[in-house]
Motif scaffolding. Sequence first.
Motif, PDB file in Angstrom:
ATOM      1  N   ALA A 114       0.831  -1.209   0.000  1.00 59.44           N
ATOM      2  CA  ALA A 114       0.000   0.000   0.000  1.00 59.44           C
ATOM      3  C   ALA A 114       0.862   1.254   0.000  1.00 59.44           C
ATOM      4  O   ALA A 114       0.555   2.236  -0.692  1.00 59.44           O
ATOM      5  N   GLU A 115       1.953   1.235   0.751  1.00 61.32           N
ATOM      6  CA  GLU A 115       2.837   2.397   0.812  1.00 61.32           C
ATOM      7  C   GLU A 115       3.485   2.689  -0.537  1.00 61.32           C
ATOM      8  O   GLU A 115       3.695   3.859  -0.891  1.00 61.32           O
ATOM      9  N   LEU A 116       3.790   1.642  -1.306  1.00 59.17           N
ATOM     10  CA  LEU A 116       4.351   1.841  -2.641  1.00 59.17           C
ATOM     11  C   LEU A 116       3.385   2.627  -3.520  1.00 59.17           C
ATOM     12  O   LEU A 116       3.774   3.549  -4.238  1.00 59.17           O
ATOM     13  N   VAL A 117       2.114   2.236  -3.458  1.00 61.56           N
ATOM     14  CA  VAL A 117       1.106   2.910  -4.272  1.00 61.56           C
ATOM     15  C   VAL A 117       0.904   4.342  -3.800  1.00 61.56           C
ATOM     16  O   VAL A 117       0.837   5.279  -4.617  1.00 61.56           O
ATOM     17  N   VAL A 118       0.834   4.542  -2.496  1.00 65.21           N
ATOM     18  CA  VAL A 118       0.638   5.887  -1.958  1.00 65.21           C
ATOM     19  C   VAL A 118       1.802   6.796  -2.357  1.00 65.21           C
ATOM     20  O   VAL A 118       1.597   7.966  -2.709  1.00 65.21           O
ATOM     21  N   ARG A 119       3.015   6.262  -2.338  1.00 62.20           N
ATOM     22  CA  ARG A 119       4.181   7.065  -2.762  1.00 62.20           C
ATOM     23  C   ARG A 119       4.076   7.455  -4.231  1.00 62.20           C
ATOM     24  O   ARG A 119       4.445   8.567  -4.620  1.00 62.20           O
ATOM     25  N   ALA A 120       3.569   6.524  -5.051  1.00 64.28           N
ATOM     26  CA  ALA A 120       3.419   6.824  -6.480  1.00 64.28           C
ATOM     27  C   ALA A 120       2.373   7.908  -6.713  1.00 64.28           C
ATOM     28  O   ALA A 120       2.402   8.589  -7.743  1.00 64.28           O
ATOM     29  N   LEU A 121       1.473   8.074  -5.755  1.00 68.49           N
ATOM     30  CA  LEU A 121       0.419   9.082  -5.888  1.00 68.49           C
ATOM     31  C   LEU A 121       0.837  10.459  -5.389  1.00 68.49           C
ATOM     32  O   LEU A 121       0.072  11.415  -5.500  1.00 68.49           O
ATOM     33  N   GLU A 122       2.038  10.584  -4.844  1.00 73.68           N
ATOM     34  CA  GLU A 122       2.456  11.840  -4.223  1.00 73.68           C
ATOM     35  C   GLU A 122       2.431  13.017  -5.190  1.00 73.68           C
ATOM     36  O   GLU A 122       2.123  14.141  -4.799  1.00 73.68           O
ATOM     37  N   ALA A 163      -5.997  11.055   3.402  1.00 76.32           N
ATOM     38  CA  ALA A 163      -7.200  10.227   3.292  1.00 76.32           C
ATOM     39  C   ALA A 163      -7.536   9.942   1.838  1.00 76.32           C
ATOM     40  O   ALA A 163      -7.858   8.801   1.456  1.00 76.32           O
ATOM     41  N   ALA A 164      -7.453  10.964   0.992  1.00 77.11           N
ATOM     42  CA  ALA A 164      -7.749  10.780  -0.429  1.00 77.11           C
ATOM     43  C   ALA A 164      -6.764   9.819  -1.076  1.00 77.11           C
ATOM     44  O   ALA A 164      -7.133   9.033  -1.954  1.00 77.11           O
ATOM     45  N   ALA A 165      -5.505   9.863  -0.644  1.00 76.33           N
ATOM     46  CA  ALA A 165      -4.500   8.954  -1.203  1.00 76.33           C
ATOM     47  C   ALA A 165      -4.829   7.493  -0.880  1.00 76.33           C
ATOM     48  O   ALA A 165      -4.695   6.609  -1.730  1.00 76.33           O
ATOM     49  N   ILE A 166      -5.283   7.251   0.363  1.00 76.97           N
ATOM     50  CA  ILE A 166      -5.663   5.889   0.747  1.00 76.97           C
ATOM     51  C   ILE A 166      -6.876   5.422  -0.045  1.00 76.97           C
ATOM     52  O   ILE A 166      -6.927   4.296  -0.554  1.00 76.97           O
ATOM     53  N   HIS A 167      -7.872   6.278  -0.171  1.00 81.99           N
ATOM     54  CA  HIS A 167      -9.065   5.914  -0.940  1.00 81.99           C
ATOM     55  C   HIS A 167      -8.706   5.618  -2.395  1.00 81.99           C
ATOM     56  O   HIS A 167      -9.232   4.668  -2.993  1.00 81.99           O
ATOM     57  N   ARG A 214      -6.473  -0.744  -6.365  1.00 87.35           N
ATOM     58  CA  ARG A 214      -6.369  -2.175  -6.053  1.00 87.35           C
ATOM     59  C   ARG A 214      -7.642  -2.914  -6.439  1.00 87.35           C
ATOM     60  O   ARG A 214      -7.594  -4.030  -6.974  1.00 87.35           O
ATOM     61  N   SER A 215      -8.789  -2.302  -6.173  1.00 84.73           N
ATOM     62  CA  SER A 215     -10.064  -2.929  -6.506  1.00 84.73           C
ATOM     63  C   SER A 215     -10.197  -3.138  -8.007  1.00 84.73           C
ATOM     64  O   SER A 215     -10.665  -4.191  -8.461  1.00 84.73           O
ATOM     65  N   LEU A 216      -9.788  -2.149  -8.784  1.00 85.88           N
ATOM     66  CA  LEU A 216      -9.828  -2.272 -10.236  1.00 85.88           C
ATOM     67  C   LEU A 216      -8.932  -3.409 -10.718  1.00 85.88           C
ATOM     68  O   LEU A 216      -9.347  -4.260 -11.527  1.00 85.88           O
ATOM     69  N   LEU A 217      -7.709  -3.433 -10.236  1.00 87.47           N
ATOM     70  CA  LEU A 217      -6.745  -4.422 -10.688  1.00 87.47           C
ATOM     71  C   LEU A 217      -7.156  -5.824 -10.279  1.00 87.47           C
ATOM     72  O   LEU A 217      -7.087  -6.774 -11.073  1.00 87.47           O
TER      73      LEU A 217
END
Length: 198
Positions: free
Chosen positions: A123-131, A138-142, A148-151
């Motif tokens: 999850a942290e990898l994805v959140v970092r990519a969203l920076e 909160a929006a980053a987690i959502h 993840r749900s899509l994939l």
Amino acid sequence: MTSKTRLNSDLIIRAAVRIADEEGVEALTLATLAQRLDIRSPSLYNHIAGLPELRRLLSLHGLEELRSELLHAAVGRAGEGAIRAMAYAYLGFARAHPGLYELTLLSSKQEDAEWAKVANGIAELVVRALESYRLDPAAAIHTARALRSLLHGFASLERHGGFGLPFDLNESFAEMVGLFLAGLQAQSAGPENGRKSD
């Protein structure tokens, strides 16, 4: 028969992964594993406590492998490039290891600290990519959960033959990722949509 000196946890995990990927998770039993290793089933208990522990170990192994794939895909990339690369790495992992991928979903228990640590690392990898989109926490987690749900949804539907129409699945996947990224770009365009304020 595999000698005792050769039998170890790594060998057991590799053999179990092959069974799960080739024959399905339900085919993975201690009896089938012992047969694959050419040993007697009781010998396995020198290394694992039973089938539940084996599945947990496989779940951890699968998560660690998936994290490694995602990390490798994201290296040197940021923002849209990183997310797109990780999306394809995720699907590639699910396609290459269908059984192992399924097993990564079995031990999703927060009380399992080791499992939670590896899962949170993904999850942290994805959140970092969203920076680069400057989303609030909160929006980053959502957003990470939405991705993840899509994939997972695509990988699961593909695995179970859920796409019946004669259209190329890789093109459908590319369209899906593109739509997600376009929506993410639109969401982050203004401060009213979860963007961090300056």
